[in-house]
Motif scaffolding. Structure first.
Motif, PDB file in Angstrom:
ATOM      1  N   MET A   1       5.311  12.677   8.650  1.00  0.00           N
ATOM      2  CA  MET A   1       3.957  12.209   8.520  1.00  0.00           C
ATOM      3  C   MET A   1       3.256  13.076   7.473  1.00  0.00           C
ATOM      4  SD  MET A   1       1.224  11.526  11.531  1.00  0.00           S
ATOM      5  CE  MET A   1       0.787  13.182  11.908  1.00  0.00           C
ATOM      6  N   ASP A   2       2.487  12.451   6.632  1.00  0.00           N
ATOM      7  CA  ASP A   2       1.721  13.142   5.595  1.00  0.00           C
ATOM      8  C   ASP A   2       0.274  12.690   5.714  1.00  0.00           C
ATOM      9  OD1 ASP A   2       1.046  14.610   3.348  1.00  0.00           O
ATOM     10  OD2 ASP A   2       1.474  12.950   2.013  1.00  0.00           O
ATOM     11  N   GLU A   3      -0.654  13.612   5.543  1.00  0.00           N
ATOM     12  CA  GLU A   3      -2.073  13.306   5.668  1.00  0.00           C
ATOM     13  C   GLU A   3      -2.748  13.509   4.318  1.00  0.00           C
ATOM     14  OE1 GLU A   3      -5.826  15.390   7.796  1.00  0.00           O
ATOM     15  OE2 GLU A   3      -3.983  15.309   8.923  1.00  0.00           O
ATOM     16  N   THR A   4      -3.525  12.541   3.880  1.00  0.00           N
ATOM     17  CA  THR A   4      -4.191  12.603   2.593  1.00  0.00           C
ATOM     18  C   THR A   4      -5.668  12.270   2.761  1.00  0.00           C
ATOM     19  OG1 THR A   4      -2.168  11.854   1.543  1.00  0.00           O
ATOM     20  CG2 THR A   4      -4.156  11.714   0.240  1.00  0.00           C
ATOM     21  N   ASP A   5      -6.533  13.114   2.196  1.00  0.00           N
ATOM     22  CA  ASP A   5      -7.977  12.840   2.215  1.00  0.00           C
ATOM     23  C   ASP A   5      -8.355  12.058   0.971  1.00  0.00           C
ATOM     24  OD1 ASP A   5      -8.197  14.327   4.504  1.00  0.00           O
ATOM     25  OD2 ASP A   5      -8.894  16.136   3.500  1.00  0.00           O
ATOM     26  N   LYS A   6      -9.144  10.992   1.152  1.00  0.00           N
ATOM     27  CA  LYS A   6      -9.664  10.209   0.042  1.00  0.00           C
ATOM     28  C   LYS A   6     -11.180  10.364   0.029  1.00  0.00           C
ATOM     29  CE  LYS A   6      -5.916   8.490  -1.538  1.00  0.00           C
ATOM     30  NZ  LYS A   6      -5.425   8.938  -2.819  1.00  0.00           N
ATOM     31  N   VAL A  45      18.351   9.897   2.517  1.00  0.00           N
ATOM     32  CA  VAL A  45      17.285   9.063   1.987  1.00  0.00           C
ATOM     33  C   VAL A  45      15.987   9.295   2.767  1.00  0.00           C
ATOM     34  CG1 VAL A  45      17.769   7.076   3.468  1.00  0.00           C
ATOM     35  CG2 VAL A  45      16.748   6.701   1.229  1.00  0.00           C
ATOM     36  N   SER A  46      14.865   9.108   2.071  1.00  0.00           N
ATOM     37  CA  SER A  46      13.537   9.118   2.690  1.00  0.00           C
ATOM     38  C   SER A  46      12.885   7.774   2.402  1.00  0.00           C
ATOM     39  CB  SER A  46      12.677  10.239   2.120  1.00  0.00           C
ATOM     40  OG  SER A  46      13.229  11.482   2.417  1.00  0.00           O
ATOM     41  N   ILE A  47      12.457   7.082   3.454  1.00  0.00           N
ATOM     42  CA  ILE A  47      11.894   5.745   3.312  1.00  0.00           C
ATOM     43  C   ILE A  47      10.483   5.727   3.896  1.00  0.00           C
ATOM     44  CG2 ILE A  47      12.157   3.319   3.936  1.00  0.00           C
ATOM     45  CD1 ILE A  47      15.144   3.922   4.382  1.00  0.00           C
ATOM     46  N   PRO A  48       9.493   5.279   3.111  1.00  0.00           N
ATOM     47  CA  PRO A  48       8.161   5.121   3.698  1.00  0.00           C
ATOM     48  C   PRO A  48       8.171   3.962   4.698  1.00  0.00           C
ATOM     49  CG  PRO A  48       8.170   4.390   1.415  1.00  0.00           C
ATOM     50  CD  PRO A  48       9.519   4.947   1.697  1.00  0.00           C
ATOM     51  N   VAL A  49       7.679   4.227   5.895  1.00  0.00           N
ATOM     52  CA  VAL A  49       7.706   3.227   6.966  1.00  0.00           C
ATOM     53  C   VAL A  49       6.372   2.503   7.078  1.00  0.00           C
ATOM     54  CG1 VAL A  49       8.024   2.899   9.451  1.00  0.00           C
ATOM     55  CG2 VAL A  49       9.436   4.544   8.223  1.00  0.00           C
ATOM     56  N   GLY A  50       5.276   3.235   6.885  1.00  0.00           N
ATOM     57  CA  GLY A  50       3.977   2.588   7.001  1.00  0.00           C
ATOM     58  C   GLY A  50       2.851   3.570   6.758  1.00  0.00           C
ATOM     59  N   PHE A  51       1.636   3.070   6.869  1.00  0.00           N
ATOM     60  CA  PHE A  51       0.466   3.928   6.738  1.00  0.00           C
ATOM     61  C   PHE A  51      -0.620   3.423   7.667  1.00  0.00           C
ATOM     62  CE2 PHE A  51      -0.698   0.522   3.938  1.00  0.00           C
ATOM     63  CZ  PHE A  51      -2.074   0.476   3.994  1.00  0.00           C
ATOM     64  N   GLU A  52      -1.582   4.294   7.929  1.00  0.00           N
ATOM     65  CA  GLU A  52      -2.673   3.949   8.830  1.00  0.00           C
ATOM     66  C   GLU A  52      -3.893   4.781   8.449  1.00  0.00           C
ATOM     67  OE1 GLU A  52      -3.453   4.483  13.570  1.00  0.00           O
ATOM     68  OE2 GLU A  52      -1.485   3.828  12.919  1.00  0.00           O
TER      69      GLU A  52
END
Length: 76
Positions: A1-6, A45-52
């Motif tokens: 999981m990665d967290e990004t501020d916008k 491999v690393s695969i993006p699964v989704g975002f929220e």
């Protein structure tokens, strides 16, 4: 999981899951969104699964405020 501020503007009000976040660069607060990215990571491999979009829980904030008040009262 990665967290990004916008970051958004201080006057924005009608954007989905907009809430007050701490601006690390200036030390103040701005309106913004937090995006959480979910990845499936294996040895090959690393695969993006989704975002929220993250949305803070107002009940949790109330409980934290009450806990701080009780802890402060114990100091005196």
């Amino acid at each position: 999981m990665d967290e990004t501020d916008k970051k958004r503007s201080k006057s924005a009000k009608l954007i989905y899951n907009l809430h007050k976040i701490r601006d690390k660069a200036s030390g103040g607060y701005i309106n913004g969104q937090k995006l959480l990215f979910f990845y499936l990571i294996s040895d090959t491999v690393s695969i993006p699964v989704g975002f929220e979009f993250y949305k803070p829980d107002p009940e949790l904030k109330k409980m934290e405020k009450e806990r701080r008040k009780v802890a402060q009262a114990r100091l005196f």
